[in-house]
Design a protein around this motif. Sequence first.
Motif, PDB file in Angstrom:
ATOM      1  N   LYS A  58       0.726   2.626   6.658  1.00 35.37           N
ATOM      2  CA  LYS A  58       0.182   1.372   6.134  1.00 35.37           C
ATOM      3  C   LYS A  58      -0.303   1.573   4.701  1.00 35.37           C
ATOM      4  O   LYS A  58      -0.028   0.748   3.817  1.00 35.37           O
ATOM      5  CB  LYS A  58      -0.947   0.881   7.040  1.00 35.37           C
ATOM      6  CG  LYS A  58      -1.771  -0.263   6.492  1.00 35.37           C
ATOM      7  CD  LYS A  58      -0.981  -1.536   6.340  1.00 35.37           C
ATOM      8  CE  LYS A  58      -1.919  -2.698   5.961  1.00 35.37           C
ATOM      9  NZ  LYS A  58      -1.236  -3.707   5.180  1.00 35.37           N
ATOM     10  N   GLU A  60       0.688   3.849   2.551  1.00 36.89           N
ATOM     11  CA  GLU A  60       1.861   4.054   1.691  1.00 36.89           C
ATOM     12  C   GLU A  60       2.495   2.717   1.307  1.00 36.89           C
ATOM     13  O   GLU A  60       2.845   2.511   0.142  1.00 36.89           O
ATOM     14  CB  GLU A  60       2.897   4.928   2.403  1.00 36.89           C
ATOM     15  CG  GLU A  60       2.507   6.374   2.522  1.00 36.89           C
ATOM     16  CD  GLU A  60       3.485   7.172   3.363  1.00 36.89           C
ATOM     17  OE1 GLU A  60       4.657   6.757   3.501  1.00 36.89           O
ATOM     18  OE2 GLU A  60       3.074   8.220   3.895  1.00 36.89           O
ATOM     19  N   ARG A  61       2.645   1.821   2.270  1.00 34.83           N
ATOM     20  CA  ARG A  61       3.224   0.502   1.973  1.00 34.83           C
ATOM     21  C   ARG A  61       2.360  -0.271   0.976  1.00 34.83           C
ATOM     22  O   ARG A  61       2.868  -0.869   0.033  1.00 34.83           O
ATOM     23  CB  ARG A  61       3.398  -0.308   3.256  1.00 34.83           C
ATOM     24  CG  ARG A  61       4.565   0.150   4.102  1.00 34.83           C
ATOM     25  CD  ARG A  61       4.972  -0.885   5.158  1.00 34.83           C
ATOM     26  NE  ARG A  61       3.884  -1.671   5.691  1.00 34.83           N
ATOM     27  CZ  ARG A  61       3.377  -1.551   6.908  1.00 34.83           C
ATOM     28  NH1 ARG A  61       3.860  -0.662   7.748  1.00 34.83           N
ATOM     29  NH2 ARG A  61       2.405  -2.324   7.313  1.00 34.83           N
ATOM     30  N   ASP A  62       1.050  -0.257   1.193  1.00 28.94           N
ATOM     31  CA  ASP A  62       0.154  -0.976   0.289  1.00 28.94           C
ATOM     32  C   ASP A  62       0.155  -0.356  -1.106  1.00 28.94           C
ATOM     33  O   ASP A  62       0.168  -1.065  -2.108  1.00 28.94           O
ATOM     34  CB  ASP A  62      -1.264  -1.019   0.855  1.00 28.94           C
ATOM     35  CG  ASP A  62      -1.389  -1.954   2.049  1.00 28.94           C
ATOM     36  OD1 ASP A  62      -0.397  -2.651   2.383  1.00 28.94           O
ATOM     37  OD2 ASP A  62      -2.464  -1.991   2.648  1.00 28.94           O
ATOM     38  N   SER A  64       2.590   1.318  -2.524  1.00 31.84           N
ATOM     39  CA  SER A  64       3.876   0.973  -3.138  1.00 31.84           C
ATOM     40  C   SER A  64       3.871  -0.457  -3.664  1.00 31.84           C
ATOM     41  O   SER A  64       4.402  -0.737  -4.735  1.00 31.84           O
ATOM     42  CB  SER A  64       5.025   1.158  -2.145  1.00 31.84           C
ATOM     43  OG  SER A  64       5.220   2.513  -1.857  1.00 31.84           O
ATOM     44  N   ALA A  65       3.271  -1.353  -2.915  1.00 34.19           N
ATOM     45  CA  ALA A  65       3.208  -2.755  -3.332  1.00 34.19           C
ATOM     46  C   ALA A  65       2.431  -2.919  -4.628  1.00 34.19           C
ATOM     47  O   ALA A  65       2.710  -3.823  -5.417  1.00 34.19           O
ATOM     48  CB  ALA A  65       2.583  -3.602  -2.231  1.00 34.19           C
ATOM     49  N   TYR A  66       1.472  -2.036  -4.865  1.00 34.44           N
ATOM     50  CA  TYR A  66       0.677  -2.083  -6.095  1.00 34.44           C
ATOM     51  C   TYR A  66       1.203  -1.121  -7.155  1.00 34.44           C
ATOM     52  O   TYR A  66       0.538  -0.865  -8.147  1.00 34.44           O
ATOM     53  CB  TYR A  66      -0.802  -1.805  -5.790  1.00 34.44           C
ATOM     54  CG  TYR A  66      -1.471  -2.968  -5.128  1.00 34.44           C
ATOM     55  CD1 TYR A  66      -1.885  -4.076  -5.859  1.00 34.44           C
ATOM     56  CD2 TYR A  66      -1.655  -2.992  -3.747  1.00 34.44           C
ATOM     57  CE1 TYR A  66      -2.471  -5.160  -5.240  1.00 34.44           C
ATOM     58  CE2 TYR A  66      -2.252  -4.081  -3.128  1.00 34.44           C
ATOM     59  CZ  TYR A  66      -2.658  -5.156  -3.881  1.00 34.44           C
ATOM     60  OH  TYR A  66      -3.236  -6.227  -3.268  1.00 34.44           O
ATOM     61  N   ASP A  67       2.404  -0.578  -6.924  1.00 31.27           N
ATOM     62  CA  ASP A  67       3.075   0.289  -7.897  1.00 31.27           C
ATOM     63  C   ASP A  67       2.296   1.561  -8.227  1.00 31.27           C
ATOM     64  O   ASP A  67       2.361   2.052  -9.352  1.00 31.27           O
ATOM     65  CB  ASP A  67       3.344  -0.489  -9.187  1.00 31.27           C
ATOM     66  CG  ASP A  67       4.816  -0.528  -9.512  1.00 31.27           C
ATOM     67  OD1 ASP A  67       5.616  -0.090  -8.672  1.00 31.27           O
ATOM     68  OD2 ASP A  67       5.156  -0.996 -10.612  1.00 31.27           O
ATOM     69  N   ASN A 105       8.627   4.356  -5.710  1.00 29.67           N
ATOM     70  CA  ASN A 105       8.653   3.387  -6.802  1.00 29.67           C
ATOM     71  C   ASN A 105       8.239   3.976  -8.137  1.00 29.67           C
ATOM     72  O   ASN A 105       8.311   3.319  -9.138  1.00 29.67           O
ATOM     73  CB  ASN A 105       7.743   2.186  -6.474  1.00 29.67           C
ATOM     74  CG  ASN A 105       6.302   2.593  -6.312  1.00 29.67           C
ATOM     75  OD1 ASN A 105       5.955   3.760  -6.371  1.00 29.67           O
ATOM     76  ND2 ASN A 105       5.454   1.611  -6.094  1.00 29.67           N
TER      77      ASN A 105
END
Length: 106
Positions: A58, A60-62, A64-67, A105
């Motif tokens: 979770k 890691e996904r968050d 990545s979403a914030y670069d 990313n």
Amino acid sequence: MLVVKQVDAANQNELAYECYEGAQMVGRLTAWIRPDRTLEARLSNISIREAGRTLMHKLERDASAYDLPGLYLQSADEKERDQFLSNGYEPVTPDTLLLYKPLKNS
């Protein structure tokens, strides 16, 4: 089935997640932003192994979403460290409990 919820953190500069199996909390993750724009996380209250992996996934996904470029994990012990070595994390230095994973990313 494990469910992750973002919860209030102790400090305003932290993120906190809890993992539940049914109504029972089975793990907690706290993370904070480092000066290099990476996140550093620590797991606690892990009562089932899959909870730690679910919480880190979770995060890691968050991230990545914030670069954000990567994640550090401060392992509690060698057993926890070894669990994440197979998930793309590498020790920062040999025989350390601090692990790092660059995000795709970056």
